[in-house]
Design a protein around this motif. Structure first.
Motif, short mmCIF file in Angstrom:
data_model
loop_
_atom_site.label_atom_id
_atom_site.label_comp_id
_atom_site.label_asym_id
_atom_site.label_seq_id
_atom_site.Cartn_x
_atom_site.Cartn_y
_atom_site.Cartn_z
N ARG A 67 45.50 73.18 74.83
CA ARG A 67 44.55 72.05 74.80
C ARG A 67 43.22 72.46 74.15
N ILE B 166 43.90 72.09 70.54
CA ILE B 166 43.95 70.67 70.18
C ILE B 166 42.52 70.12 70.04
N MET C 282 52.18 70.55 69.53
CA MET C 282 52.96 69.74 70.48
C MET C 282 54.24 70.44 70.93
N GLU D 232 53.34 62.15 79.25
CA GLU D 232 52.08 61.40 79.23
C GLU D 232 51.16 61.83 80.37
N ASP D 233 49.89 62.09 80.01
CA ASP D 233 48.87 62.47 80.99
C ASP D 233 47.62 61.63 80.71
N LYS E 227 55.42 71.68 79.49
CA LYS E 227 55.74 70.56 80.39
C LYS E 227 57.20 70.59 80.82
N ALA F 126 51.56 62.24 69.15
CA ALA F 126 51.73 63.50 69.87
C ALA F 126 52.79 63.35 70.98
N VAL G 181 53.03 72.38 73.91
CA VAL G 181 52.73 71.46 75.02
C VAL G 181 54.04 71.01 75.67
C1 LIG Z 1 49.05 66.74 74.14
C2 LIG Z 1 49.27 66.34 75.40
O1 LIG Z 1 50.20 65.31 75.68
C3 LIG Z 1 49.82 63.93 75.61
C4 LIG Z 1 49.04 63.71 74.37
C5 LIG Z 1 47.67 63.94 74.38
C6 LIG Z 1 46.94 64.22 73.11
O2 LIG Z 1 47.54 64.00 72.05
O3 LIG Z 1 45.80 64.71 73.14
C7 LIG Z 1 46.97 63.96 75.62
C8 LIG Z 1 47.64 63.78 76.81
C9 LIG Z 1 49.10 63.52 76.90
O4 LIG Z 1 49.31 62.13 77.18
C10 LIG Z 1 48.60 66.96 76.55
O5 LIG Z 1 49.05 66.68 77.68
O6 LIG Z 1 47.65 67.74 76.35
#
Ligand SMILES: C=C(O[C@@H]1C=C(C(=O)O)C=C[C@H]1O)C(=O)O
Length: 162
Positions: free
Chosen positions: A103, A106, A22, A37-38, A29, A74, A25
């Motif tokens: 990602r 993740i 995170m 938030e996405d 951002k 997250a 990430v």
């Molecule tokens: C980790 C992120 O940030 C936020 C958390 C996410 C997650 O924990 O998977 C997914 C989307 C976002 O709301 C991301 O944008 O990838």
């Protein structure tokens, strides 16, 4: 070590790695003026993890609150980095990773997390002693005790397919 011990250890390492990611990430951002938030990405995480859960022998619906809890934590961690960086700019000594790369990491952790949960449930499920062990093994910058309680509270509702 027993299957159960190995499962707890791989579960908490993968969850910790997910939370460590995170920072990258949030860094991406912040640099690109994107919101934390996405919802599009969250929907795709929910869909993918439901499929992976079922492949691992888990009940897809029972994992959704846990996956959502991981995403809520997250976001909380990312907001705390944003707050920290308002008065203390990030050090860019490390290599900057693209959002796609982070990602992918993740998603890999999510698969490991679901497989470890499945192993642990096969070995008898989450007992009170497992919950305290998980509580002490979960560690990441900006992770709070309230976050950990929410994660564990939803984790114990995950079921295997009957
Ligand atoms: C980790 C992120 O940030 C936020 C958390 C996410 C997650 O924990 O998977 C997914 C989307 C976002 O709301 C991301 O944008 O990838």
């Amino acid at each position: 070590a027993s299957v159960s011990t190995v499962a707890i250890s791989s579960l908490t390492s993968a969850m910790n790695q997910r939370m460590l990611d995170m920072k990258d990430v949030a860094d991406y951002k912040a640099a690109h003026h994107l919101p934390v938030e996405d919802m599009i990405r969250e929907q795709s995480v929910l869909t993918r993890t439901r499929e992976e859960a079922e492949e691992a022998g888990l009940d897809g619906s029972s994992v959704q609150p846990f996956i959502q809890a991981q995403m809520d934590v997250a976001k909380a961690i990312q907001y705390r980095y944003f707050a920290q960086w308002l008065s203390q700019p990030p050090d860019h000594t490390g290599t900057q990773r693209s959002l796609d790369d982070v990602r992918a990491s993740i998603s890999l952790q999510d698969k490991k997390i679901l497989e470890a949960i499945s192993q642990k449930l096969l070995a008898g499920g989450f007992r009170e002693s497992d919950k305290s062990e998980i509580f002490s093994l979960l560690q990441a910058p900006h992770l709070t005790d309230a976050d950990k309680k929410m994660l564990i509270g939803s984790l114990v509702h995950v079921r295997r397919i009957k």
